[in-house]
Design an enzyme around this catalytic site. Sequence first.
Site, mmCIF file in Angstrom:
data_model
loop_
_atom_site.group_PDB
_atom_site.id
_atom_site.type_symbol
_atom_site.label_atom_id
_atom_site.label_comp_id
_atom_site.label_asym_id
_atom_site.label_seq_id
_atom_site.Cartn_x
_atom_site.Cartn_y
_atom_site.Cartn_z
ATOM 1 C CG ASP A 15 41.999 42.670 45.296
ATOM 2 O OD1 ASP A 15 41.366 41.980 44.486
ATOM 3 O OD2 ASP A 15 41.906 42.533 46.535
ATOM 4 C CG LEU A 26 59.267 49.791 34.329
ATOM 5 C CD1 LEU A 26 59.688 50.201 35.740
ATOM 6 C CD2 LEU A 26 57.826 50.229 34.054
ATOM 7 C CG HIS A 39 39.403 39.644 35.397
ATOM 8 N ND1 HIS A 39 39.930 40.050 36.604
ATOM 9 C CD2 HIS A 39 38.661 38.532 35.663
ATOM 10 C CE1 HIS A 39 39.512 39.206 37.560
ATOM 11 N NE2 HIS A 39 38.748 38.291 37.011
#
Length: 251
Positions: free
Chosen positions: A21, A132, A38
């Site tokens: 955020d 991962l 962004h």
Amino acid sequence: MSFKEQIDSSKIPQHVAIIMDGNGRWAAQRGNDRIFGHEHGVEAVRAAIKAAAEIGVKHLTLYAFSTENWNRPKFEVDALMTLLVRVIKSEASELNKNNIRINVIGDRNSLPPKVAGEVEKIESMLSQNTGLNVILALSYSSKWEIINAVKSIASDVKKGKIDTQDISQELFDSYLSTANIPDPELMIRTSGERRLSNFLLWQLAYAELYFTQKLWPDFDKEDFWEAICSFQNRERRFGKTSDQIKKPNIK
Ligand code: IPE
Ligand code: IPE
Ligand code: MG
């Protein structure tokens, strides 16, 4: 000493979840539009993936776009979707090189066909990797996920596949989009907000929550490792007393 050096390698959380955020505020501080934020958030995504992989975290869930984010101005939603497609395409080979898998959770039917198509492509391209596991929450909300699970369970009861008596926490887990993935032990949220914003409400039932003022585009590997250190310094009691945790032999 760096935070990485302070990490106890025998106590690495298996699953870390992040609410990424603060992109909009980061851009505003620089006199730019939200899209600029962004775009710079992508670098922080790369850093978090690398930081998690380097210390042996098995699952990393990233909240990229919530169901509620569809209510943002069309210009921003479109830009985010375009950015997603661009990033998925440009990062695919690097992710593959690093043995990383991708799994998307969320309402795929609500995604533009182009995005849904790219998502499917990258998932299948990386599906054989064993490193991962990056779980990307896209058009995701926890209440949406829980209602979906309830509908599927009800339908399976109706079909006679399961009995009402069989409904347990474990069975419910298996109907969620995170089936077979252990619950996150640690949830990180950047930008100073202290809320869950409809993220993994069931799965975070006993997670340690870590909040940092850092805005997402500024979040780097050391910030990730700082959160891991904070996690490792906490006592997870799961309802027991501190004594019971410190001296496990005491009944
Ligand atoms: C997080 O940053 C990214 C998404 C929700 C897609 P924000 O866009 O929410 O940035 P702020 O919170 O407005 O600063
Ligand atoms: C949560 O961030 C969703 C993502 C990070 C993708 P928001 O910025 O949308 O959350 P609220 O609206 O401030 O709770
Ligand atoms: Mg926000």
